[in-house]
Design an enzyme around this catalytic site. Structure first.
Site, PDB file in Angstrom:
ATOM      1  N   ASN A   1      11.285   2.698 -12.120  1.00 24.50           N
ATOM      2  CA  ASN A   1      12.353   2.870 -11.129  1.00 24.50           C
ATOM      3  C   ASN A   1      13.487   1.923 -11.497  1.00 24.50           C
ATOM      4  O   ASN A   1      13.404   0.723 -11.251  1.00 24.50           O
ATOM      5  CB  ASN A   1      11.792   2.548  -9.736  1.00 24.50           C
ATOM      6  CG  ASN A   1      12.877   2.562  -8.671  1.00 24.50           C
ATOM      7  OD1 ASN A   1      13.974   3.067  -8.889  1.00 24.50           O
ATOM      8  ND2 ASN A   1      12.566   1.984  -7.514  1.00 24.50           N
TER       9      ASN A   1
ATOM     10  N   LYS B   1      16.476   1.723 -10.272  1.00 23.64           N
ATOM     11  CA  LYS B   1      17.385   1.353  -9.177  1.00 23.64           C
ATOM     12  C   LYS B   1      18.837   1.498  -9.649  1.00 23.64           C
ATOM     13  O   LYS B   1      19.114   2.402 -10.439  1.00 23.64           O
ATOM     14  CB  LYS B   1      17.055  -0.059  -8.677  1.00 23.64           C
ATOM     15  CG  LYS B   1      15.552  -0.196  -8.403  1.00 23.64           C
ATOM     16  CD  LYS B   1      15.163  -1.458  -7.713  1.00 23.64           C
ATOM     17  CE  LYS B   1      13.650  -1.446  -7.499  1.00 23.64           C
ATOM     18  NZ  LYS B   1      13.185  -2.581  -6.704  1.00 23.64           N
TER      19      LYS B   1
ATOM     20  N   HIS C   1      11.752   5.013  -0.598  1.00 27.42           N
ATOM     21  CA  HIS C   1      11.661   3.649  -1.125  1.00 27.42           C
ATOM     22  C   HIS C   1      12.141   2.663  -0.059  1.00 27.42           C
ATOM     23  O   HIS C   1      13.088   2.955   0.686  1.00 27.42           O
ATOM     24  CB  HIS C   1      12.516   3.522  -2.402  1.00 27.42           C
ATOM     25  CG  HIS C   1      12.264   2.234  -3.118  1.00 27.42           C
ATOM     26  ND1 HIS C   1      12.817   1.043  -2.698  1.00 27.42           N
ATOM     27  CD2 HIS C   1      11.492   1.947  -4.188  1.00 27.42           C
ATOM     28  CE1 HIS C   1      12.392   0.076  -3.500  1.00 27.42           C
ATOM     29  NE2 HIS C   1      11.593   0.602  -4.417  1.00 27.42           N
TER      30      HIS C   1
ATOM     31  N   GLU D   1      13.941   0.116  -0.148  1.00 28.85           N
ATOM     32  CA  GLU D   1      15.366  -0.252  -0.193  1.00 28.85           C
ATOM     33  C   GLU D   1      16.214   0.815   0.491  1.00 28.85           C
ATOM     34  O   GLU D   1      17.215   0.498   1.142  1.00 28.85           O
ATOM     35  CB  GLU D   1      15.799  -0.486  -1.651  1.00 28.85           C
ATOM     36  CG  GLU D   1      15.233  -1.806  -2.157  1.00 28.85           C
ATOM     37  CD  GLU D   1      14.983  -1.858  -3.650  1.00 28.85           C
ATOM     38  OE1 GLU D   1      15.507  -1.008  -4.396  1.00 28.85           O
ATOM     39  OE2 GLU D   1      14.230  -2.764  -4.083  1.00 28.85           O
TER      40      GLU D   1
ATOM     41  N   GLU E   1       3.873   0.081  -1.848  1.00 28.61           N
ATOM     42  CA  GLU E   1       4.731  -1.015  -2.290  1.00 28.61           C
ATOM     43  C   GLU E   1       4.939  -2.000  -1.147  1.00 28.61           C
ATOM     44  O   GLU E   1       5.828  -1.801  -0.302  1.00 28.61           O
ATOM     45  CB  GLU E   1       6.095  -0.478  -2.724  1.00 28.61           C
ATOM     46  CG  GLU E   1       6.040   0.451  -3.905  1.00 28.61           C
ATOM     47  CD  GLU E   1       7.368   0.454  -4.653  1.00 28.61           C
ATOM     48  OE1 GLU E   1       7.354   0.199  -5.853  1.00 28.61           O
ATOM     49  OE2 GLU E   1       8.412   0.687  -4.017  1.00 28.61           O
TER      50      GLU E   1
ATOM     51  N   GLY F   1      10.379  -7.077  -6.387  1.00 27.49           N
ATOM     52  CA  GLY F   1      11.455  -7.862  -6.995  1.00 27.49           C
ATOM     53  C   GLY F   1      11.364  -9.352  -6.727  1.00 27.49           C
ATOM     54  O   GLY F   1      12.322 -10.090  -6.973  1.00 27.49           O
TER      55      GLY F   1
ATOM     56  N   SER G   1       6.465  -6.084  -8.341  1.00 25.34           N
ATOM     57  CA  SER G   1       6.317  -7.119  -9.375  1.00 25.34           C
ATOM     58  C   SER G   1       5.169  -6.827 -10.343  1.00 25.34           C
ATOM     59  O   SER G   1       4.476  -7.746 -10.781  1.00 25.34           O
ATOM     60  CB  SER G   1       6.175  -8.503  -8.739  1.00 25.34           C
ATOM     61  OG  SER G   1       7.310  -8.796  -7.943  1.00 25.34           O
TER      62      SER G   1
HETATM   63  P1  PGA Z   1       9.719  -4.433  -8.917  1.00 24.59           P
HETATM   64  O1  PGA Z   1      10.188  -3.125  -8.081  1.00 24.59           O
HETATM   65  O2  PGA Z   1       8.724  -3.942  -9.956  1.00 24.59           O
HETATM   66  O3  PGA Z   1      10.990  -4.947  -9.536  1.00 24.59           O
HETATM   67  O4  PGA Z   1       9.100  -5.367  -7.957  1.00 24.59           O
HETATM   68  C1  PGA Z   1       9.280  -2.106  -7.740  1.00 24.59           C
HETATM   69  C2  PGA Z   1       9.979  -1.044  -6.925  1.00 24.59           C
HETATM   70  O5  PGA Z   1      10.806  -1.374  -6.080  1.00 24.59           O
HETATM   71  O6  PGA Z   1       9.725   0.168  -7.101  1.00 24.59           O
END
Ligand code: PGA
Length: 254
Positions: free
Chosen positions: A9, A11, A97, A99, A169, A175, A209
């Site tokens: 992903n 983003k 997601h 976000e 998640e 992140g 992460s």
């Molecule tokens: P990350 O993001 O691996 O940077 O923690 C995962 C995601 O948001 O899908």
């Protein structure tokens, strides 16, 4: 357990030119990637065309979008429809997601409309669910993710679940570099895998992460079918290493 799936992903990262450079490096690594792992990459909308061109003829890597509208067309300024994605070779779409839920008012009911639209257009939805740090600390994780999963799948035929992917998640792990303990993730994912009739065969990815260094802890566990990977998918070398490390762990088990 079937094939594992890893979804990158991206983003809001990478221009078209940067996408081209990523695929030049990543496609060169494909022959060395384990065969029992499927790979999907979700660039931003503006790079899907370049990605689709770069992947021409590749049967190993599929494309995902990071969101979409549920209507085929209409007066929805700034939105992208399933038909537009299909035309660009997109086979998966990440929906719900955290976000998007946090910053763009994505709700359980809009996720559900999008899941239905994806299925109607032959696109596999990757439905993301997860709890906040506050919910996690209050012991409300299972209740939260089960509610999100049930809402996303409301009105979906059991037969269509064969074309659905879920992703757990925990928001506090995204992140932040603070990945969720693999056993804990596996326990939550076990609860998800029982919360809807017919859901047991739906693959569930872990996200938050995930890195080349920790992926093996996850893929060895029974309810973890792969990963939804943000930061570590932006670099061709790191993403290939993550997939290779997962593959090595899986074949250790076999
Ligand atoms: P990350 O993001 O691996 O940077 O923690 C995962 C995601 O948001 O899908």
């Amino acid at each position: 357990m079937g094939k594992r799936l890893f979804v990158g992903n991206w983003k809001m990262h990478k221009t078209g030119a940067q996408t081209r450079a990523f695929f030049d490096a990543f496609i060169a690594k494909v022959p060395s990637l384990p065969g029992h792992v499927d790979v999907v990459i979700a660039p931003p909308f503006t790079a899907l065309n370049v990605a689709n061109d770069a992947l021409f003829g590749s049967r190993r890597i599929a494309l995902a979008a990071q969101n979409m509208h549920w209507e085929d067309d209409g007066a929805f300024t700034g939105e992208i429809s399933p038909l537009m994605l299909v035309e660009l070779g997109v086979r998966y779409v990440i929906l719900g997601h955290s976000e998007r839920r946090m910053y763009y008012n994505e709700r359980d009911d809009t996720v559900n409309l999008k899941v239905k639209a994806a299925l109607a257009n032959g696109i596999t939805p990757i439905i993301a669910v997860g709890e906040t740090l506050e919910e996690h600390e209050a012991g409300r994780t299972n209740g939260r993710v089960i509610a999100q999963t049930r809402a996303a799948l409301t009105g979906i035929d059991v037969a269509d679940l064969a074309h659905v992917v879920l992703a757990y998640e925990p928001i506090w792990a995204i992140g932040t570099g603070k990945n969720c303990d693999a056993q804990e993730a596996n326990r939550v994912m076990a609860a998800i895998s029982e919360c809807v009739f017919g859901i047991r065969e739906v693959p569930i990815l872990y996200g938050g992460s995930m890195k080349p260094e920790n992926v093996a802890e996850y893929v060895g566990l029974p309810h973890i079918d792969g990963g939804l990977v943000g930061g570590a998918s932006l670099d061709a070398e790191a993403f290939a290493a993550l997939i290779s490390n997962a593959g090595a762990r899986i074949s250790d088990d076999a």
